[in-house]
Design an enzyme around this catalytic site. Structure first.
Site, short mmCIF file in Angstrom:
data_model
loop_
_atom_site.label_atom_id
_atom_site.label_comp_id
_atom_site.label_asym_id
_atom_site.label_seq_id
_atom_site.Cartn_x
_atom_site.Cartn_y
_atom_site.Cartn_z
N LYS A 126 0.86 -1.19 0.00
CA LYS A 126 0.00 0.00 0.00
C LYS A 126 0.89 1.22 0.00
CE LYS A 126 -4.43 0.91 0.24
NZ LYS A 126 -5.59 0.09 -0.14
N ASP A 166 -6.90 4.35 -4.75
CA ASP A 166 -7.58 4.17 -3.46
C ASP A 166 -8.21 5.54 -3.21
OD1 ASP A 166 -7.55 2.08 -1.05
OD2 ASP A 166 -7.39 4.05 -0.15
O1 2IT Z 1 -8.09 -1.48 -0.89
C1 2IT Z 1 -7.96 -2.03 -2.01
O2 2IT Z 1 -8.10 -3.24 -2.16
C2 2IT Z 1 -7.64 -1.17 -3.15
N1 2IT Z 1 -7.49 0.02 -2.98
C3 2IT Z 1 -7.45 -1.76 -4.52
C4 2IT Z 1 -6.06 -2.22 -4.69
C5 2IT Z 1 -5.70 -2.67 -6.08
O3 2IT Z 1 -4.51 -2.95 -6.27
O4 2IT Z 1 -6.55 -2.73 -6.96
#
Ligand code: 2IT
Length: 446
Positions: A126, A166
């Site tokens: 993340k 996100d």
């Molecule tokens: O919280 C999540 O699963 C997302 N923001 C999507 C992450 C993604 O790599 O599609």
């Protein structure tokens, strides 16, 4: 809690006492997996818990950028590369004032198990910045994204780390980020997901998180011979996840009556349908980050500084941000007859709120299972990029639906195994953890 699990949790609390949200998410996972630690000493022998709570690396960098008046600002940028035993680091980028290392560590930790549940080859990570997009012009957003990617680009690769959007990062930001990466590296790689449909994006990625949440809800309701038809649904947020939820609930005959923003919530007893759904996109693109505009446009009630959980509903789907539903909100919902709480956001319920709903008769779905449709569709986008082709909307929807059904089955069966039928939180944590932990054992100490 099992002795080994409790010891590692205490160690973590002593080492990172200021990382409150991270400790919260580890506590939540540990309480569930404590059961398997007791009967599977192999995990303790391999020191899996100590190894899994420490990210592989955290990249922290400066993001200087210029506003339209020529003034220079400096924000902090991060990427927490948590665990890649199941595939390239994968997880979104969040641009929000609340972003810091603790919140990204918590989101990255959740992401490891969520991604494991999809059954695809996706590791967990993340990233993001404390940059607040509210009120910024398009040019300023572009400046910021370019500066962010100047540093981030050297850490990415289609087999290394593949971010997505996100909160605060949508199709527009992914475009600016991708363009900068492509130019810096002189390479057209599937290195971000959520790309535009014309240049490597997948059908349905914008809707996928919300659709997945509703597919999961459908599966839960099936267990008690129910469905969404005629159900009243309270939703928070008005961003990407809420939008997908509203669309799919409408498709299945339910009615969404609330949306919320940092300013309060709107109550639309007629249901959010037709042009109102499109208006959600306009609100998001306006960059104003307030939901009150909806009440002005459609002449419905707006409750300033309140949360939607005081509105009677059959199903509540928090889709905004972590810790947006507390114990007293859950009490109100239960008193009003809510039968089902499904997490659209990541960890929207506080630990106390989660316990309360689990002790009640209401059903509860944890985000790492119910909101996994977004990252699952990102996985499908990566597959399409690797093949240099694009699947049809129907094909992607079919695969997404199948993945969500499969996640439901995994959670359901793991809960049964521990004699806790219907405990989706336990099921999700156990099923996700086992896949990651077993891969770590197979791959040795590294
Ligand atoms: O919280 C999540 O699963 C997302 N923001 C999507 C992450 C993604 O790599 O599609």
């Amino acid at each position: 809690m099992n002795k080994y699990t409790a010891e590692v949790l205490q160690f973590l609390k002593n080492k990172y006492p200021w990382e409150k949200e991270f400790i919260q998410s580890v506590t939540e996972v540990f309480e569930s997996i404590s059961y398997i630690m007791e009967f599977n000493p192999i995990y303790q022998n391999h020191r899996i818990l100590e190894r899994i709570v420490e990210p592989d690396r955290t990249i922290s960098f400066k993001v200087p950028w210029k506003d339209d008046q020529g003034k220079i600002h400096v924000n902090s940028g991060y990427r927490v590369e948590f665990c890649n035993v199941l595939g390239p680091y994968k997880g979104g980028l969040r641009f929000h004032a609340s972003v810091n290392q603790s919140s990204l560590k918590f989101l990255g930790f959740e992401q490891i198990f969520k991604n494991a549940l999809t059954g695809l080859l996706l590791g967990g990570g993340k990233g993001g910045s404390d940059f607040n997009p509210r009120g910024k012009t398009d040019g300023e957003i572009q400046n910021f994204c370019q500066s962010f990617m100047m540093e981030m680009s050297r850490h990415l690769g289609p087999r290394t780390d593949v971010p997505a959007g996100d909160i605060g990062v949508g199709a527009r930001e992914i475009g600016y980020l991708f363009g900068t990466y492509r130019r810096l590296r002189n390479s057209f790689d599937g290195v971000l997901t959520g790309k535009g449909l014309g240049w490597g994006g997948s059908h349905l990625r914008p809707e996928a998180t919300g659709y997945g949440v509703v597919y999961f809800t459908e599966e839960m309701l099936k267990q008690v011979n129910e469905n969404l038809d005629g159900k009243t649904v309270a939703v928070s947020g008005f961003g990407n996840v809420s939008w997908g939820v509203v669309k799919k609930v409408n498709d299945l005959g339910g009615k969404v009556v609330t949306l919320s923003g940092p300013d309060g919530y709107i109550y639309d007893p007629e249901g959010i349908t037709g042009e109102k759904v499109d208006y959600m996109l306009k609100m998001r693109l306006s960059g104003r980050d307030i939901v009150a505009d909806y009440s002005t446009e459609f002449k419905v009630d707006f409750k300033r500084e309140k949360r939607p959980w005081e509105i009677p509903c059959d199903i509540a789907i928090p889709c905004a941000i972590q810790n947006e539903m507390n114990e007293s909100d859950v009490k109100t919902l239960l008193a009003n007859g809510t039968k089902c709480i499904v997490e659209g956001a990541n960890l929207p319920l506080t630990l106390e709120a989660m316990k309360l709903v689990q002790e009640s008769d209401a059903m509860y779905a944890p985000g790492k299972a119910s909101n996994a449709g977004g990252v699952a569709c990102s996985g499908l986008e990566m597959s399409q990029n690797a093949l240099f082709l694009k699947w049809s909307r129907d094909e992607v929807d079919k695969r997404l639906h199948e993945i969500m059904r499969n996640i439901h089955t995994q959670c359901h069966e793991a809960a049964l195994e521990f004699n806790m039928p219907g405990n989706y939180a336990l099921g999700a944590n156990v099923a996700g953890f086992r896949r990651v932990a077993n891969a770590m054992i197979d791959q040795g100490i590294n």
